[in-house]
Design a protein around this motif. Structure first.
Motif, PDB file in Angstrom:
ATOM      1  N   GLY A 254       0.867  -1.180   0.000  1.00  0.00           N
ATOM      2  CA  GLY A 254       0.000   0.000   0.000  1.00  0.00           C
ATOM      3  C   GLY A 254       0.897   1.220   0.000  1.00  0.00           C
ATOM      4  O   GLY A 254       1.943   1.218   0.656  1.00  0.00           O
ATOM      5  N   ASP A 255       0.517   2.265  -0.721  1.00  0.00           N
ATOM      6  CA  ASP A 255       1.371   3.446  -0.897  1.00  0.00           C
ATOM      7  C   ASP A 255       0.470   4.678  -0.848  1.00  0.00           C
ATOM      8  O   ASP A 255      -0.485   4.768  -1.625  1.00  0.00           O
ATOM      9  CB  ASP A 255       2.062   3.310  -2.266  1.00  0.00           C
ATOM     10  CG  ASP A 255       3.105   4.373  -2.554  1.00  0.00           C
ATOM     11  OD1 ASP A 255       3.437   5.166  -1.652  1.00  0.00           O
ATOM     12  OD2 ASP A 255       3.587   4.403  -3.704  1.00  0.00           O
ATOM     13  N   GLY A 256       0.765   5.595   0.082  1.00  0.00           N
ATOM     14  CA  GLY A 256      -0.096   6.775   0.188  1.00  0.00           C
ATOM     15  C   GLY A 256       0.645   7.972   0.760  1.00  0.00           C
ATOM     16  O   GLY A 256       1.496   7.824   1.642  1.00  0.00           O
TER      17      GLY A 256
ATOM     18  N   GLY B 211       2.321   8.762 -10.803  1.00  0.00           N
ATOM     19  CA  GLY B 211       1.757   7.558 -10.202  1.00  0.00           C
ATOM     20  C   GLY B 211       2.248   6.306 -10.922  1.00  0.00           C
ATOM     21  O   GLY B 211       3.020   6.373 -11.886  1.00  0.00           O
ATOM     22  N   HIS B 212       1.746   5.156 -10.462  1.00  0.00           N
ATOM     23  CA  HIS B 212       2.298   3.881 -10.932  1.00  0.00           C
ATOM     24  C   HIS B 212       1.392   2.739 -10.510  1.00  0.00           C
ATOM     25  O   HIS B 212       0.706   2.822  -9.489  1.00  0.00           O
ATOM     26  CB  HIS B 212       3.680   3.680 -10.312  1.00  0.00           C
ATOM     27  CG  HIS B 212       3.694   3.922  -8.827  1.00  0.00           C
ATOM     28  ND1 HIS B 212       3.468   2.936  -7.910  1.00  0.00           N
ATOM     29  CD2 HIS B 212       3.843   5.070  -8.102  1.00  0.00           C
ATOM     30  CE1 HIS B 212       3.501   3.452  -6.691  1.00  0.00           C
ATOM     31  NE2 HIS B 212       3.717   4.754  -6.772  1.00  0.00           N
ATOM     32  N   GLY B 213       1.446   1.660 -11.288  1.00  0.00           N
ATOM     33  CA  GLY B 213       0.847   0.424 -10.824  1.00  0.00           C
ATOM     34  C   GLY B 213       1.525   0.013  -9.533  1.00  0.00           C
ATOM     35  O   GLY B 213       2.677   0.371  -9.277  1.00  0.00           O
TER      36      GLY B 213
ATOM     37  N   PHE C   4      -0.272  14.470  -2.782  1.00  0.00           N
ATOM     38  CA  PHE C   4      -1.337  13.635  -2.218  1.00  0.00           C
ATOM     39  C   PHE C   4      -1.427  12.360  -3.042  1.00  0.00           C
ATOM     40  O   PHE C   4      -1.409  12.426  -4.275  1.00  0.00           O
ATOM     41  CB  PHE C   4      -2.686  14.371  -2.236  1.00  0.00           C
ATOM     42  CG  PHE C   4      -2.800  15.481  -1.221  1.00  0.00           C
ATOM     43  CD1 PHE C   4      -2.137  16.697  -1.417  1.00  0.00           C
ATOM     44  CD2 PHE C   4      -3.546  15.319  -0.072  1.00  0.00           C
ATOM     45  CE1 PHE C   4      -2.227  17.720  -0.481  1.00  0.00           C
ATOM     46  CE2 PHE C   4      -3.657  16.338   0.876  1.00  0.00           C
ATOM     47  CZ  PHE C   4      -2.995  17.542   0.674  1.00  0.00           C
ATOM     48  N   GLU C   5      -1.541  11.226  -2.363  1.00  0.00           N
ATOM     49  CA  GLU C   5      -1.534   9.941  -3.068  1.00  0.00           C
ATOM     50  C   GLU C   5      -2.429   8.919  -2.388  1.00  0.00           C
ATOM     51  O   GLU C   5      -2.418   8.786  -1.161  1.00  0.00           O
ATOM     52  CB  GLU C   5      -0.099   9.380  -3.093  1.00  0.00           C
ATOM     53  CG  GLU C   5       0.025   7.979  -3.667  1.00  0.00           C
ATOM     54  CD  GLU C   5       1.437   7.415  -3.560  1.00  0.00           C
ATOM     55  OE1 GLU C   5       2.135   7.739  -2.577  1.00  0.00           O
ATOM     56  OE2 GLU C   5       1.824   6.653  -4.451  1.00  0.00           O
ATOM     57  N   HIS C   6      -3.185   8.192  -3.200  1.00  0.00           N
ATOM     58  CA  HIS C   6      -3.887   6.999  -2.732  1.00  0.00           C
ATOM     59  C   HIS C   6      -3.570   5.827  -3.659  1.00  0.00           C
ATOM     60  O   HIS C   6      -3.355   6.012  -4.858  1.00  0.00           O
ATOM     61  CB  HIS C   6      -5.410   7.193  -2.764  1.00  0.00           C
ATOM     62  CG  HIS C   6      -5.986   7.830  -1.535  1.00  0.00           C
ATOM     63  ND1 HIS C   6      -5.742   7.377  -0.258  1.00  0.00           N
ATOM     64  CD2 HIS C   6      -6.842   8.880  -1.397  1.00  0.00           C
ATOM     65  CE1 HIS C   6      -6.404   8.118   0.619  1.00  0.00           C
ATOM     66  NE2 HIS C   6      -7.075   9.045  -0.041  1.00  0.00           N
TER      67      HIS C   6
ATOM     68  N   ILE D 177      -3.569   0.817  -8.873  1.00  0.00           N
ATOM     69  CA  ILE D 177      -2.711   1.911  -9.359  1.00  0.00           C
ATOM     70  C   ILE D 177      -2.645   2.999  -8.285  1.00  0.00           C
ATOM     71  O   ILE D 177      -3.668   3.358  -7.693  1.00  0.00           O
ATOM     72  CB  ILE D 177      -3.298   2.500 -10.670  1.00  0.00           C
ATOM     73  CG1 ILE D 177      -3.398   1.412 -11.757  1.00  0.00           C
ATOM     74  CG2 ILE D 177      -2.468   3.681 -11.166  1.00  0.00           C
ATOM     75  CD1 ILE D 177      -4.083   1.859 -13.049  1.00  0.00           C
ATOM     76  N   ALA D 178      -1.442   3.502  -8.033  1.00  0.00           N
ATOM     77  CA  ALA D 178      -1.276   4.644  -7.130  1.00  0.00           C
ATOM     78  C   ALA D 178      -1.329   5.931  -7.962  1.00  0.00           C
ATOM     79  O   ALA D 178      -0.608   6.058  -8.949  1.00  0.00           O
ATOM     80  CB  ALA D 178       0.053   4.554  -6.400  1.00  0.00           C
ATOM     81  N   ILE D 179      -2.219   6.819  -7.541  1.00  0.00           N
ATOM     82  CA  ILE D 179      -2.365   8.126  -8.208  1.00  0.00           C
ATOM     83  C   ILE D 179      -1.754   9.161  -7.272  1.00  0.00           C
ATOM     84  O   ILE D 179      -2.086   9.182  -6.074  1.00  0.00           O
ATOM     85  CB  ILE D 179      -3.856   8.448  -8.444  1.00  0.00           C
ATOM     86  CG1 ILE D 179      -4.517   7.367  -9.292  1.00  0.00           C
ATOM     87  CG2 ILE D 179      -4.026   9.827  -9.089  1.00  0.00           C
ATOM     88  CD1 ILE D 179      -3.957   7.223 -10.679  1.00  0.00           C
ATOM     89  N   GLU D 180      -0.861  10.013  -7.782  1.00  0.00           N
ATOM     90  CA  GLU D 180      -0.157  10.921  -6.876  1.00  0.00           C
ATOM     91  C   GLU D 180       0.229  12.251  -7.510  1.00  0.00           C
ATOM     92  O   GLU D 180       1.372  12.441  -7.908  1.00  0.00           O
ATOM     93  CB  GLU D 180       1.059  10.240  -6.246  1.00  0.00           C
ATOM     94  CG  GLU D 180       1.977   9.482  -7.162  1.00  0.00           C
ATOM     95  CD  GLU D 180       3.144   8.862  -6.381  1.00  0.00           C
ATOM     96  OE1 GLU D 180       3.663   9.496  -5.460  1.00  0.00           O
ATOM     97  OE2 GLU D 180       3.533   7.733  -6.708  1.00  0.00           O
ATOM     98  N   PRO D 181      -0.730  13.179  -7.586  1.00  0.00           N
ATOM     99  CA  PRO D 181      -0.375  14.513  -8.070  1.00  0.00           C
ATOM    100  C   PRO D 181       0.649  15.192  -7.157  1.00  0.00           C
ATOM    101  O   PRO D 181       0.545  15.093  -5.932  1.00  0.00           O
ATOM    102  CB  PRO D 181      -1.706  15.270  -8.059  1.00  0.00           C
ATOM    103  CG  PRO D 181      -2.617  14.489  -7.185  1.00  0.00           C
ATOM    104  CD  PRO D 181      -2.155  13.062  -7.247  1.00  0.00           C
TER     105      PRO D 181
HETATM  106 MG    MG Z   1       3.723   6.167  -5.065  1.00  0.00          MG
END
Ligand code: MG
Length: 250
Positions: A106-108, A169-171, A232-234, A199-203
């Motif tokens: 998990g990445d946030g 971001g990335h898978g 910010f990332e989820h 997928i991690a989305i991270e603006p």
């Molecule tokens: Mg990330």
């Protein structure tokens, strides 16, 4: 490009990993205040990850020396926690954390205000969070990944914020960084997202210009113009309906 769709069992473990990331962020929100060091934050994160029988994904990743990235003000990402980095009133601090639970990641990330912050920093934080949520809202089966990128770009442009170009971001799943890469602006990418992808989305948005560079520690990325940056990332699971946020409390 090989993209790994997750099984039910893998998704179950990713929810656990995401819950641990969310527990760390819950604690960061609670303890971030003027006077605390980023090293203290790192130690608190490490304890929570270990107490939940997970592994700090970042620790040792390409030699990274900590469990969190702590990026202060004009630092964009990959800041190294340090006992000499003491937070003070008016700072903003971006905390990125990864937890690996039984092999799944998990990445946030979240940017926190330290006490009272300026109106322009408030706008930066609100807009970057809004860009993340706008991107998540368009993540559905059979949607172009470029439309997810475009959602971030449109929100950033609505407030005239800079968009970090070199990172995105990335898978995510069995590895922290899997295909596909997710730009935070349109690139004409024809990749189609599918049910079951994670997928991690991270603006990463800047109050000033787009451009960033890496400091001599080979990690810390800073804005070229020295203006503040937010992140910010989820970690997200694409489903038939609305996307599922995995980095949230269970
Ligand atoms: Mg990330």
């Amino acid at each position: 490009m090989s993209v790994h769709k997750k099984s039910r069992e893998e998704l179950k473990l990713m929810r656990e990993a995401g819950n641990i990331v969310a527990l760390v962020h819950q604690e960061m929100k609670r303890i971030i205040e003027p006077g605390i060091s980023t090293k203290d934050l790192d130690e608190a994160a490490f304890k929570i990850i270990k107490a939940n029988k997970a592994v700090p994904t970042f620790l040792g990743y390409h030699g990274f020396p900590a469990s969190i990235c702590a990026s202060l003000n004009h630092e964009v990402v990959h800041g190294i926690p340090n006992e000499k980095c003491i937070l003070k009133e008016g700072d903003i601090i971006s905390i990125d954390v990864g937890a690996t639970y039984r092999g799944l990641v998990g990445d946030g990330a979240w940017t926190y205000p330290v006490g009272n912050i300026s109106d322009e920093c408030k706008m930066l934080l609100e807009t970057t969070e809004k860009a993340l949520m706008a991107a998540i809202a368009v993540m559905k089966d059979n949607v172009l990944l470029d439309d997810v990128s475009g959602a971030v770009e449109d929100v950033a442009n609505s407030k005239g914020l800079g968009i970090v170009r070199q990172y995105g971001g990335h898978g995510v799943g069995r590895e922290m960084h899997e295909e596909p890469f997710v730009f935070n602006y349109r690139v004409g990418n024809k990749f189609v997202i599918k049910n079951g992808m994670t997928i991690a989305i991270e603006p990463m948005l800047n109050l000033g210009g787009d451009d960033v560079h890496t400091l001599e520690d080979d990690w810390t990325v800073v804005t070229n113009d020295g203006r503040p940056s937010a992140h910010f990332e989820h970690t997200i699971h694409v489903t038939d309906g609305d996307a599922e946020i995995l980095t949230k409390l269970l």
